[in-house]
Structure formats: C-alpha cells, structure tokens
Scaffold this motif. Sequence first.
Motif, PDB file in Angstrom:
ATOM      1  N   ILE A 295      -9.330  -1.307  -5.236  1.00 58.37           N
ATOM      2  CA  ILE A 295      -8.388  -0.276  -5.654  1.00 58.37           C
ATOM      3  C   ILE A 295      -7.007  -0.622  -5.118  1.00 58.37           C
ATOM      4  O   ILE A 295      -6.864  -1.403  -4.187  1.00 58.37           O
ATOM      5  N   GLU A 296      -6.011  -0.024  -5.733  1.00 55.14           N
ATOM      6  CA  GLU A 296      -4.620  -0.200  -5.318  1.00 55.14           C
ATOM      7  C   GLU A 296      -4.284   0.902  -4.316  1.00 55.14           C
ATOM      8  O   GLU A 296      -4.444   2.084  -4.616  1.00 55.14           O
ATOM      9  N   VAL A 297      -3.832   0.506  -3.135  1.00 54.80           N
ATOM     10  CA  VAL A 297      -3.466   1.460  -2.090  1.00 54.80           C
ATOM     11  C   VAL A 297      -1.985   1.281  -1.774  1.00 54.80           C
ATOM     12  O   VAL A 297      -1.533   0.165  -1.528  1.00 54.80           O
ATOM     13  N   LEU A 298      -1.242   2.385  -1.808  1.00 53.15           N
ATOM     14  CA  LEU A 298       0.164   2.354  -1.421  1.00 53.15           C
ATOM     15  C   LEU A 298       0.287   2.973  -0.041  1.00 53.15           C
ATOM     16  O   LEU A 298      -0.087   4.131   0.173  1.00 53.15           O
ATOM     17  N   LEU A 299       0.804   2.192   0.904  1.00 55.62           N
ATOM     18  CA  LEU A 299       1.078   2.681   2.253  1.00 55.62           C
ATOM     19  C   LEU A 299       2.564   2.958   2.351  1.00 55.62           C
ATOM     20  O   LEU A 299       3.386   2.068   2.139  1.00 55.62           O
ATOM     21  N   VAL A 300       2.912   4.205   2.660  1.00 50.41           N
ATOM     22  CA  VAL A 300       4.311   4.593   2.847  1.00 50.41           C
ATOM     23  C   VAL A 300       4.493   4.819   4.342  1.00 50.41           C
ATOM     24  O   VAL A 300       4.094   5.854   4.880  1.00 50.41           O
ATOM     25  N   GLU A 301       5.076   3.819   4.997  1.00 51.27           N
ATOM     26  CA  GLU A 301       5.139   3.805   6.464  1.00 51.27           C
ATOM     27  C   GLU A 301       6.366   3.033   6.920  1.00 51.27           C
ATOM     28  O   GLU A 301       6.594   1.917   6.480  1.00 51.27           O
ATOM     29  N   ASP A 302       7.140   3.623   7.836  1.00 50.09           N
ATOM     30  CA  ASP A 302       8.348   2.958   8.326  1.00 50.09           C
ATOM     31  C   ASP A 302       8.159   2.266   9.669  1.00 50.09           C
ATOM     32  O   ASP A 302       9.001   1.483  10.083  1.00 50.09           O
ATOM     33  N   ASP A 303       7.053   2.511  10.348  1.00 51.51           N
ATOM     34  CA  ASP A 303       6.823   1.893  11.649  1.00 51.51           C
ATOM     35  C   ASP A 303       6.147   0.535  11.458  1.00 51.51           C
ATOM     36  O   ASP A 303       4.984   0.481  11.019  1.00 51.51           O
ATOM     37  N   PRO A 304       6.843  -0.563  11.786  1.00 45.97           N
ATOM     38  CA  PRO A 304       6.267  -1.906  11.575  1.00 45.97           C
ATOM     39  C   PRO A 304       4.938  -2.106  12.301  1.00 45.97           C
ATOM     40  O   PRO A 304       4.054  -2.794  11.797  1.00 45.97           O
ATOM     41  N   GLY A 305       4.785  -1.487  13.470  1.00 48.43           N
ATOM     42  CA  GLY A 305       3.533  -1.607  14.212  1.00 48.43           C
ATOM     43  C   GLY A 305       2.370  -0.962  13.472  1.00 48.43           C
ATOM     44  O   GLY A 305       1.271  -1.526  13.402  1.00 48.43           O
ATOM     45  N   ASP A 306       2.609   0.215  12.889  1.00 52.61           N
ATOM     46  CA  ASP A 306       1.559   0.901  12.131  1.00 52.61           C
ATOM     47  C   ASP A 306       1.248   0.151  10.839  1.00 52.61           C
ATOM     48  O   ASP A 306       0.102   0.108  10.395  1.00 52.61           O
ATOM     49  N   VAL A 307       2.278  -0.434  10.227  1.00 51.23           N
ATOM     50  CA  VAL A 307       2.056  -1.247   9.023  1.00 51.23           C
ATOM     51  C   VAL A 307       1.156  -2.419   9.379  1.00 51.23           C
ATOM     52  O   VAL A 307       0.159  -2.695   8.690  1.00 51.23           O
ATOM     53  N   LEU A 308       1.486  -3.097  10.464  1.00 52.09           N
ATOM     54  CA  LEU A 308       0.711  -4.260  10.891  1.00 52.09           C
ATOM     55  C   LEU A 308      -0.737  -3.879  11.204  1.00 52.09           C
ATOM     56  O   LEU A 308      -1.677  -4.566  10.789  1.00 52.09           O
ATOM     57  N   MET A 309      -0.924  -2.770  11.906  1.00 47.79           N
ATOM     58  CA  MET A 309      -2.294  -2.341  12.226  1.00 47.79           C
ATOM     59  C   MET A 309      -3.078  -2.006  10.958  1.00 47.79           C
ATOM     60  O   MET A 309      -4.265  -2.329  10.860  1.00 47.79           O
ATOM     61  N   THR A 310      -2.427  -1.366   9.993  1.00 46.83           N
ATOM     62  CA  THR A 310      -3.111  -1.037   8.745  1.00 46.83           C
ATOM     63  C   THR A 310      -3.472  -2.310   7.993  1.00 46.83           C
ATOM     64  O   THR A 310      -4.593  -2.454   7.482  1.00 46.83           O
ATOM     65  N   GLN A 311      -2.541  -3.254   7.926  1.00 42.02           N
ATOM     66  CA  GLN A 311      -2.823  -4.530   7.266  1.00 42.02           C
ATOM     67  C   GLN A 311      -3.972  -5.245   7.968  1.00 42.02           C
ATOM     68  O   GLN A 311      -4.859  -5.801   7.315  1.00 42.02           O
ATOM     69  N   GLU A 312      -3.972  -5.223   9.296  1.00 45.41           N
ATOM     70  CA  GLU A 312      -5.048  -5.869  10.055  1.00 45.41           C
ATOM     71  C   GLU A 312      -6.383  -5.172   9.820  1.00 45.41           C
ATOM     72  O   GLU A 312      -7.421  -5.824   9.749  1.00 45.41           O
ATOM     73  N   ALA A 313      -6.356  -3.849   9.677  1.00 44.98           N
ATOM     74  CA  ALA A 313      -7.596  -3.118   9.387  1.00 44.98           C
ATOM     75  C   ALA A 313      -8.168  -3.565   8.046  1.00 44.98           C
ATOM     76  O   ALA A 313      -9.369  -3.783   7.911  1.00 44.98           O
ATOM     77  N   PHE A 314      -7.306  -3.742   7.068  1.00 43.77           N
ATOM     78  CA  PHE A 314      -7.759  -4.200   5.755  1.00 43.77           C
ATOM     79  C   PHE A 314      -8.314  -5.621   5.848  1.00 43.77           C
ATOM     80  O   PHE A 314      -9.349  -5.926   5.276  1.00 43.77           O
ATOM     81  N   GLU A 315      -7.618  -6.489   6.582  1.00 37.01           N
ATOM     82  CA  GLU A 315      -8.045  -7.885   6.703  1.00 37.01           C
ATOM     83  C   GLU A 315      -9.289  -8.027   7.570  1.00 37.01           C
ATOM     84  O   GLU A 315     -10.229  -8.726   7.205  1.00 37.01           O
TER      85      GLU A 315
END
Length: 150
Positions: A11-31
Amino acid sequence: MTAPPDGKSPIEVLLVEDDPGDVLMTQEAFEEHKLRNRLTVVSDGAEALAYLRREGQYADITLPDLILLDLNLPRRDGREVLAEIKNDEQLCRIPVVVLTTSQADEDILRSYQLHANAYVTKPVDFDRFITVVRQIDEFFVSVVKLPPRG
C-alpha cells in the motif's frame, strides 16, 4: 479506479512529519521489518496538501492508502491538514492516523472531532517506536479493509 489493496500487495503510505529523527525511525521501521509498503515523506502541512491535491511536482502521484500525520507541523498545522482532508470529497476516505508526541486530551479530542481514524502517541524509545509503526502497518494492511484508490 483501481482495485483496493488486498492485504498482500503493497500500500501507499504518506508520512507527514517534520522531525528528521522521527522520519528516519519510521523509514527504519519499514525497512527493518521488511514492510513492502511504499513510504513517501513530506515535511510540512502545506506540502502534504499539495501532495494530496496532486499540485505542481505531485501531479502524477498515486494517492496514499494511509496517512500518518504529525500534529505539530510548519506552514500548515496537522489539525488544519486533517480538517482539509476530511472535508474534501476526494480525500476523506483515506484513513488518517495521527502519530504525534502530544498526549494532551484536547489534541486527542480535537483529532477525533476532525474524524481521525486513530490517535497514536509516539514512543520516545526507538524499539517501542519501531513496534508501534509495525503494529499500525499490520493493522491497516492485514486487518482493515481499505477503500478503493481514487
């Protein structure tokens, strides 16, 4: 209109997040958990709305099947973004999970008044954060029947 996600296809997931650390953690969770879903990131509320309305550089995007939305965003606050999504005939069917650090009762209440599909407080601990993102993903991919893409 394309077929709805079937729980087996990504599925296509859109993450709307301005904190680079939270973006990185979310990307790492997916990976880390081999989540096959495609994660797209935008960093502020105005960009999120441009993306969802397919404006400018986003003219050819596929609308997301799920939106993970932070509340405290630059340019357009997450509450404003949520209100616009849920008041838009084309976008209102997309599930929105508010994923934020706020535990304030007024933020929780306001998010549900604006028709958020879920409100999740971000854990500070990395491992717990990974677990929460994985649980959100599993729920919306394996349990919930998502609407067809528009």
